[in-house]
Design a protein around this motif. Structure first.
Motif, mmCIF file in Angstrom:
data_model
loop_
_atom_site.group_PDB
_atom_site.id
_atom_site.type_symbol
_atom_site.label_atom_id
_atom_site.label_comp_id
_atom_site.label_asym_id
_atom_site.label_seq_id
_atom_site.Cartn_x
_atom_site.Cartn_y
_atom_site.Cartn_z
ATOM 1 N N ASP A 176 -13.781 -1.507 -2.104
ATOM 2 C CA ASP A 176 -13.666 -2.966 -2.148
ATOM 3 C C ASP A 176 -12.182 -3.337 -2.158
ATOM 4 O OD1 ASP A 176 -14.232 -5.814 -2.662
ATOM 5 O OD2 ASP A 176 -16.212 -5.096 -3.237
ATOM 6 N N ASP A 177 -11.924 -4.640 -2.323
ATOM 7 C CA ASP A 177 -10.561 -5.161 -2.199
ATOM 8 C C ASP A 177 -9.541 -4.356 -2.984
ATOM 9 O OD1 ASP A 177 -10.335 -7.517 -0.535
ATOM 10 O OD2 ASP A 177 -11.684 -8.497 -1.952
ATOM 11 N N ILE A 178 -8.489 -3.941 -2.306
ATOM 12 C CA ILE A 178 -7.330 -3.341 -2.977
ATOM 13 C C ILE A 178 -6.431 -4.486 -3.438
ATOM 14 C CG2 ILE A 178 -5.348 -1.808 -2.705
ATOM 15 C CD1 ILE A 178 -6.945 -0.468 -0.390
ATOM 16 N N LYS A 179 -5.992 -4.431 -4.694
ATOM 17 C CA LYS A 179 -5.190 -5.513 -5.254
ATOM 18 C C LYS A 179 -3.773 -5.090 -5.620
ATOM 19 C CE LYS A 179 -6.188 -9.161 -6.426
ATOM 20 N NZ LYS A 179 -7.017 -9.727 -7.517
ATOM 21 N N SER A 180 -3.506 -3.779 -5.722
ATOM 22 C CA SER A 180 -2.194 -3.352 -6.205
ATOM 23 C C SER A 180 -1.839 -1.992 -5.630
ATOM 24 C CB SER A 180 -2.181 -3.299 -7.741
ATOM 25 O OG SER A 180 -3.301 -2.580 -8.228
ATOM 26 N N LEU A 181 -0.529 -1.741 -5.555
ATOM 27 C CA LEU A 181 -0.021 -0.515 -4.935
ATOM 28 C C LEU A 181 1.282 -0.120 -5.598
ATOM 29 C CD1 LEU A 181 0.133 0.151 -1.106
ATOM 30 C CD2 LEU A 181 2.144 0.524 -2.480
ATOM 31 N N SER A 182 1.486 1.186 -5.805
ATOM 32 C CA SER A 182 2.755 1.687 -6.338
ATOM 33 C C SER A 182 3.086 3.024 -5.695
ATOM 34 C CB SER A 182 2.670 1.847 -7.861
ATOM 35 O OG SER A 182 3.913 2.285 -8.394
ATOM 36 N N ILE A 183 4.367 3.243 -5.441
ATOM 37 C CA ILE A 183 4.842 4.491 -4.842
ATOM 38 C C ILE A 183 5.521 5.330 -5.926
ATOM 39 C CG2 ILE A 183 6.220 5.523 -3.000
ATOM 40 C CD1 ILE A 183 4.026 3.702 -1.964
ATOM 41 N N HIS A 184 5.141 6.589 -6.038
ATOM 42 C CA HIS A 184 5.724 7.523 -7.010
ATOM 43 C C HIS A 184 7.184 7.795 -6.636
ATOM 44 C CE1 HIS A 184 6.285 11.408 -9.095
ATOM 45 N NE2 HIS A 184 5.310 11.004 -9.897
ATOM 46 N N PRO A 185 8.029 8.143 -7.608
ATOM 47 C CA PRO A 185 9.422 8.490 -7.285
ATOM 48 C C PRO A 185 9.574 9.611 -6.263
ATOM 49 C CG PRO A 185 9.191 8.150 -9.646
ATOM 50 C CD PRO A 185 7.805 8.074 -9.067
ATOM 51 N N ASP A 186 8.537 10.458 -6.092
ATOM 52 C CA ASP A 186 8.642 11.507 -5.069
ATOM 53 C C ASP A 186 8.452 10.972 -3.650
ATOM 54 O OD1 ASP A 186 5.890 11.151 -4.675
ATOM 55 O OD2 ASP A 186 5.317 13.027 -5.644
ATOM 56 N N LYS A 187 8.101 9.681 -3.531
ATOM 57 C CA LYS A 187 7.933 8.980 -2.244
ATOM 58 C C LYS A 187 6.778 9.541 -1.406
ATOM 59 C CE LYS A 187 11.609 6.462 -3.029
ATOM 60 N NZ LYS A 187 11.467 5.060 -3.458
#
Length: 616
Positions: A74-85
């Motif tokens: 279902d709907d994705i609401k948030s995203l984050s990238i780890h420091p390892d990229k």
């Protein structure tokens, strides 16, 4: 439903097999910038990463290649990238899947697209509004804030899938949270009427709220970023950028009225230079001492600036509130690389001879797309919201049905309106040309079908009459192959048949049992009755479409976000199918391209368009 004469026996206990063909997601059109933040990044691979509906898109603009992470339901609401990229975390709302229907976070590898961890099933409420990897400790921890009444903040040791601590964050909306890049135990969050500074350890979390003292407290604090010296920067609805002293909850500096209206985003770089963007569509570049270096403004048609992504050198990508992504720099103009609809999307029609298609939405925009180049040929704003579309068989004219009863004929080459008509004052639900292009049927929300004769290669329209007999709104229409008979469905699940010449209902349906239908867009009928799952009501399947060339496949779109592929004809109850996910809203329309090689599907409120390859 008239049963064709070649059908001798129907065994309702027998289940039809699925087709050998399957769908593979090839391209995703659109971006969710209208109501999402901090969701556009550039990976070391050079790919843009962003989301729309239930799909995370990894888009290599130079090579024109997309990859897709489709683990969400279902709907994705948030995203984050780890420091390892490489490692990515994405959070979603409550979904349809019984096993993973609760809000949760998926952590996955952006190179292999393999899911590494699923976190928080049963722990979160409603949706994950914000997530962030820690930075100072190399990304060992993950912070998440959900959309419960008190917006619970939790901190996880994500590799062990274990929650360390949680606390009530705020009764007001939370828009962003970030770990401090150089202080291991500090988190900053912000939202409606607040900015909070959190210190945490394994025993608990303590909060200090930002103190505005002599400054006016803003209605919203929309974004946060970190200066090179460790100070915290926030952008707010007063148009100010506020600098908070490192390790404190007090203001040390204010850049007042840097934007007209809300500051939506701040983006910093390693050298201390940072960018701000806001509702006024301005991009401003600042140096480490908070002095303005440069400014630019994007075109009004693209909306306000929602978020930034930084690329190599001076490259900047901008996500906008009208669901576009632009690229450029202060030295060049801002060029759109991703277009999208902004409001609910129903109108879809494929070109009769080319790999092109039209979409028409409630946002008053229509787009002509190229399915081979994955690009926009042109787009045009209309005077009213649009709900439906149909190509003339000559491929030179497209009809767009509006939500106020009007419909427009546009010439594809010039985008000019060559004809305009009104039939009632309610929504034009569906449109269909006869195979020879000499007739046009218009199904209306007012329970009637308006039939027109078409001359001058689709330039001129004269009403023949009205088909009156349905007791609810028209949902779908199909023409017979000879263009003399219409079949129609309505909102109360009727199937009626009509004589084109006099627009009268054909009551004796047995004479129609062997009729050859030019299309199969009606969701109710003998040849499509197998698309309805057990227990479905008459609104659960929104659209279906038969492969136009081989007539061997039938696609449907339903209220559960699924695109389904059946064998055609599909008259066996409980027919088996292949089901494909990606949409997070009801699938409002499905259409094959002219040679059956691709399928297009539209998501209603998720505003996405998914393009699928059909292959064995």
């Amino acid at each position: 439903m008239p049963v064709p004469s070649y059908i001798q026996d129907i065994n309702v206990a027998k289940s039809a097999p699925p087709p050998v063909e399957k769908l593979k997601l090839e391209w995703v059109y659109g971006y969710r910038g209208k109501d999402s933040r901090n969701n556009l990044f550039i990976l070391p691979t050079g790919e843009l990463i962003y989301f729309i509906a239930a799909v995370v898109v990894l888009y290599n603009v130079d090579e024109q290649i997309q990859r897709h992470y489709t683990g969400h339901n279902d709907d994705i609401k948030s995203l984050s990238i780890h420091p390892d990229k490489i490692t990515v975390a994405t959070g979603q709302v409550a979904g349809h899947d019984r096993r993973e229907e609760k809000p949760h976070i998926r952590i996955w590898n952006s190179l292999s697209l393999q899911t590494l961890h699923v976190i928080g099933l049963g722990h979160f409420d409603r949706a994950i509004s914000c997530i962030a990897f820690s930075k100072a400790d190399g990304g060992q921890h993950l912070c998440a804030i959900d959309e419960a009444n008190e917006h619970i903040m939790s901190i996880w040791q994500w590799q062990r899938e274990s929650k360390l601590v949680e606390v009530k964050s705020s009764t007001d909306t939370v828009l962003a949270c970030e770990f401090h890049p150089s202080e291991r135990n500090t988190i900053v969050s912000c939202g409606k009427g607040h900015i909070n500074f959190w210190i945490w350890d394994r025993t608990g979390i303590t909060k200090k709220s930002g103190i505005y003292e002599k400054y006016d407290k803003p209605r919203f604090v929309n974004c946060i970023a970190f200066a090179s010296n460790g100070d915290v920067m926030s952008g707010d609805s007063n148009g100010n950028i506020v600098i908070w002293g490192r390790g404190t909850n007090k203001i040390v500096h204010v850049l007042p009225n840097v934007h007209e209206g809300t500051v939506f985003t701040i983006c910093t770089s390693n050298d201390g230079v940072f960018l701000s963007g806001g509702k006024d569509r301005c991009v401003i570049k600042w140096d480490v001492n908070y002095r303005k270096l440069a400014s630019a403004k994007i075109d009004e048609v693209f909306g306000s600036i929602r978020t930034f992504g930084r690329g190599p050198g001076s490259q900047i990508v901008i996500g906008t509130t009208k669901n576009n992504i632009l690229t450029g720099s202060f030295e060049t103009k801002w060029t759109p690389i991703v277009y999208g609809h902004v409001e609910e999307l129903w109108g879809l029609a494929t070109h009769p001879t080319l790999h092109q298609f039209i979409t028409a939405g409630f946002d008053k925009n229509i787009f002509l797309w190229d399915a081979l180049e994955h690009s926009v040929v042109w787009f045009k704003s209309l005077p009213e919201s649009a709900h439906s579309a149909a190509f003339h068989p000559n491929g030179k004219i497209v009809i767009v049905g509006l939500c106020n009863g009007r419909w427009l004929a546009l010439e594809l080459s010039s985008q000019q309106i060559v004809s305009s008509h009104s039939d009632g004052n309610e929504q034009v639900e569906c449109l269909a040309f006869s195979p020879d292009g000499n007739s046009l049927a218009i199904g209306s929300r007012d329970n009637m079908i308006y039939v027109y004769s078409v001359t001058e290669d689709g330039q001129k329209y004269s009403r023949i009459g009205r088909c009156i007999g349905h007791s609810s709104y028209i949902t779908h229409v199909d023409w017979s192959a000879d263009g003399q008979v219409l079949q129609s469905n309505s909102g109360d699940y009727e199937i009626l048949f009509w004589n084109k010449g006099n627009c009268k209902q054909i009551a004796t349906t047995s004479q129609l049992r062997d009729i050859d239908w030019a299309t199969s867009n009606c969701t109710l009928g003998f040849n499509v009755c197998g698309i309805w799952p057990d227990g479905a009501d008459g609104t659960d399947v929104n659209a279906c479409c038969r492969a136009p060339r081989a007539h061997n496949l039938l696609a449907s779109g339903d209220d559960f976000g699924n695109v389904n592929l059946f064998k055609y004809p599909c008259y066996q109850p409980r027919a088996n199918c292949h089901t494909f996910v990606g949409h997070s809203s009801h699938v409002t329309n499905v259409q094959f391209v002219n040679d059956d090689s691709k399928l297009l599907s539209t998501g209603g409120k998720d505003t996405s368009i998914l393009q699928w390859n059909v292959s064995i």
